[in-house]
Structure formats: C-alpha cells, structure tokens
Design an enzyme around this catalytic site. Structure first.
Site, short mmCIF file in Angstrom:
data_model
loop_
_atom_site.label_atom_id
_atom_site.label_comp_id
_atom_site.label_asym_id
_atom_site.label_seq_id
_atom_site.Cartn_x
_atom_site.Cartn_y
_atom_site.Cartn_z
CB SER A 40 19.75 -71.65 -28.10
OG SER A 40 20.57 -71.95 -29.94
CG ASP A 41 17.72 -68.51 -25.75
OD1 ASP A 41 18.74 -68.77 -24.33
OD2 ASP A 41 17.30 -67.11 -25.29
CG LEU A 42 12.62 -71.95 -27.11
CD1 LEU A 42 11.53 -72.00 -27.70
CD2 LEU A 42 11.85 -70.88 -25.49
#
Length: 407
Positions: free
Chosen positions: A179-181
């Site tokens: 999700s961050d990436l």
C-alpha cells in the site's frame, strides 16, 4: 549526462516509506531532492533495524537497511519546523522549489505556514503533494494510516492468503508494504503529470494522495469481478481467481510455478507432463471448464508433477513455451543471470561505509538513462551546503541557526 528532471527542485517533508519512495523516484529521474529531517533524530526508518549498514570497520552505522531502501540520491538537511526560524527557513526553501511532498497529519503544516494555500500564495508554480492514510477530507481524515491496517481495511487481505477451508487458511498481509509502495508510485505519476500541466497553465496544484484510495484502486480485476458478479472474491492462496492451472505445485524436491494462460499453452503443458488426453476431456477442454473443476484439475496435476524434481520440470516446460518458474529467495534472485544482466543490483560510494549496495530503479530510458551514483545521505549531511547554495546564507548566519537549535 542529461537527466529527465534536471533543474527541478523537490522539498521532501516526508518520512518512512510512501513519501520517500516517491521522492526517491524523482531523485532517480534527476531532480534535486532536499530531504528535511528532525535535528538529532531524522527519518524514523534510520532506526528501523537491525540490520544496520556497517562502516569500514564492520561496526553498525546510524542507518538501518530500511532507510537505505528509499532515500538514495537525496540531500539531507536537519531543520526544526516547530521553531519559528525553522518554519521561516522551510518557507524560503519552498519558495525556491518546484515540488513539495509531505505526509504530515491533515492540517498540521498550516501551523507553520507550510500548507498548500500559504505556500501557493507566494509560489503559485509549486506542485504540492500531500500523502496521508485517508486523504484530506472524509470521516477518516484525522486517523493515522499504516500500510498493514490499510491492507486489511482496503480489501487486500480478504483476497490474500490460503483458502479458509484449507490448512493455514486465513487473512494474510503481503510480504512488503505494497500500500505504501503503490501510493509512492501513484504519487510519482501525479507529480510528473502536474509538472507537465504546469507547462501549459503556468501554475502548480495540490495533489491529495491517500493510502486507502490507492489500496482500493489497486485491486484492479478483483473489484471489476465484484462489480460484474455481485460476489466478493475469496482468498485463493497461490491460485488465480479466473485461470486454471495457475498455481504453485510441489515437485519431487521443491516448489515451482505453473501459469498456463490460455488453452494452447494447456495443450503443450499436458504433452510435457504426459497427460495428452486432458485437453480432450470435456471437464478440462477450456479455461472456464477448468475453473469449474479446479480442485480435480489441481489434484491431478499435483500427482503428475510429484514424479520429478522441480528443475527437471522447468527444463522441459520452458522450451515448450509453458509459462513456469522457480520460487527464489533473495540469494537466488540476485544471482539470477537475467537479473544480473539487467543490472538490478547497483553500488554507490558512502561516506561511512565506503560503499552501499542498492536495488536499481527498474525504469530504463534509451536517451536519458537513470543514475544511481548518490547513496542515501547521512543525517544533516547537506545542511550547510543547501542553506548556502539555495538560500544564500553565509557562514555566520548558518552558525547562528545551529546555536539556536534550528538546524
């Protein structure tokens, strides 16, 4: 060497992963990225170890491997944004920047005059990107957002993990913070788009990125299947929701992947494994039929593949044009001849370690190749140079800021 974002300055007020991933992409493209960090502490990920980078004598440095993964090519300055003089310096840097990226809580930077509205009033060409868990509006806007919880809330864990009716079944997060990436990648795309639009309008704009939005968007074909069928997809382990055989199988000694994408490949696959009659069986003749008889199909293939070692099956399947592959650990990944040929492992000089090894950006331009020649910076490594070169402060002024604890 000419680089795509030469002449673009980015003020990076982000920490941890989503924001730094986006700004590392911009640095790889040639932008000057000024990473602002808290004096004496820095980005939280500097402490997210072990493992820590080793110095020339084999001792731990101050920087964890996590920090090294998403901060190459940047300049680090230390600056206390809560100090009135620190806010003044940050605003002066923003006035001389093309892009600002931040991941503070919604509204937090307005206290320091670093919100979009305040900065756009003096620098209308500024592209301002905010990255939060849930966006700048809505009922969740004030909640903290973390990748793990967003993977759950956004539906990814409902389709990740072994089937509930099998041993080990249940929700599972992905092994890296996707999700961050993905948010970092979408933010990079948005920033580049806003810079391109600025060439037409002459004005920047505010980009509102939310981890939850990105997580919902990245479910792609699974969401489409839900809209079409009205049924929420379930966990399938390593299987594919809509294709069979597309699975991990255990051979005599190890696991391998078989990813048959069409009926022609299925015919070739069956010939190799000694089951030429299967494509003529009404239960297996087409992919929809194989999906309907998934458990039977997978069971029969499992029996066949258990007869030989994985490497032997791969040697037979690959020349036949059947998509297949091993499941490598990272030792095997970076020893793989294709990975080595594509130069996915790179090194750069580092002031404490002598050299640091990194994963290359996978983008390969023909005319403006990316460079990976600058290691992730030490905390505050470029404070003096940035204050002098960008803001024109002399030695006395910089020393005064240091005495006041501003930098």
């Amino acid at each position: 060497m000419r680089r795509i974002l030469d002449g673009i300055r980015v003020l990076d007020l982000t920490r941890v992963l989503a924001g730094p991933w986006a700004t590392q992409n911009l640095a790889d493209f040639g932008a000057e990225v000024i990473k602002v960090e808290r004096p004496g502490h820095g980005d939280d990920t500097r402490k997210w170890g072990p493992p820590f980078l080793k110095d020339r004598e084999g001792r731990d440095t101050a920087d964890a491997a996590y920090y090294l993964a998403c901060n190459r090519g940047k300049k680090s300055i230390t600056l206390d944004l809560a100090h009135p003089r620190g806010g003044e310096v940050a605003r002066a840097l923003a006035a001389k920047s093309d892009v600002l990226v931040e991941n503070f809580k919604v509204g937090d930077l307005a206290r320091h005059g670093l919100d979009h509205a305040s900065l756009a009033a003096t620098n209308p060409r500024l592209v301002y990107c905010s990255i939060t868990g849930f966006g700048q509006d809505g009922p969740y806007r004030d909640r903290p957002g973390y990748d793990f919880m967003v993977q759950g809330l956004g539906g990814l864990m409902s389709v990740t993990g072994e089937r509930d009716d099998l041993p080990g079944g249940g929700p599972q997060k992905v092994g890296v913070a996707v999700s961050d990436l993905f948010t970092g990648m979408y933010a990079t795309t948005a920033i580049l788009g806003a810079l391109l639009e600025r060439e037409k309008s002459g004005r920047g704009q505010h980009i509102d990125m939310a981890l939850l939005d990105v997580q919902v968007a990245m479910l792609a074909n699974l969401s489409s299947s839900y809209f079409v069928s009205g049924q929420a997809p379930a966990r399938m382990g390593n299987a594919h929701q809509n294709i069979v055989p597309y699975h991990v199988f255990r051979a005599a000694d190890d696991f391998l992947i078989v990813a048959v994408g069409n009926d022609g490949q299925f015919v070739k696959f069956c010939e190799v494994i000694g089951a030429p009659e299967w494509p003529k069986d009404p239960r297996f003749m087409t992919n929809p039929q194989r999906v309907r008889h998934r458990d039977l199909m997978v069971g029969l293939i499992t029996q066949k593949l258990a007869a030989r070692p994985a490497a032997e099956w791969l040697r037979l399947l690959e020349p036949a044009g059947v998509p297949c592959g091993p499941i490598n650990n990272l030792d095997q990944v970076f020893a793989d001849p294709q990975v080595r040929h594509r130069r996915m492992q790179v090194r750069a000089a580092h002031p404490a370690a002598g050299e640091v090894t990194m994963v290359a950006n996978p983008i390969k331009f023909s005319a403006t190749p990316l460079a990976h020649d600058r290691a992730p910076p030490l905390l505050g490594e470029h404070t003096t140079a940035v204050l002098h070169d960008v803001l024109g402060l002399d030695g006395a002024a910089i020393e005064a800021l240091k005495r006041e604890g501003v930098v």
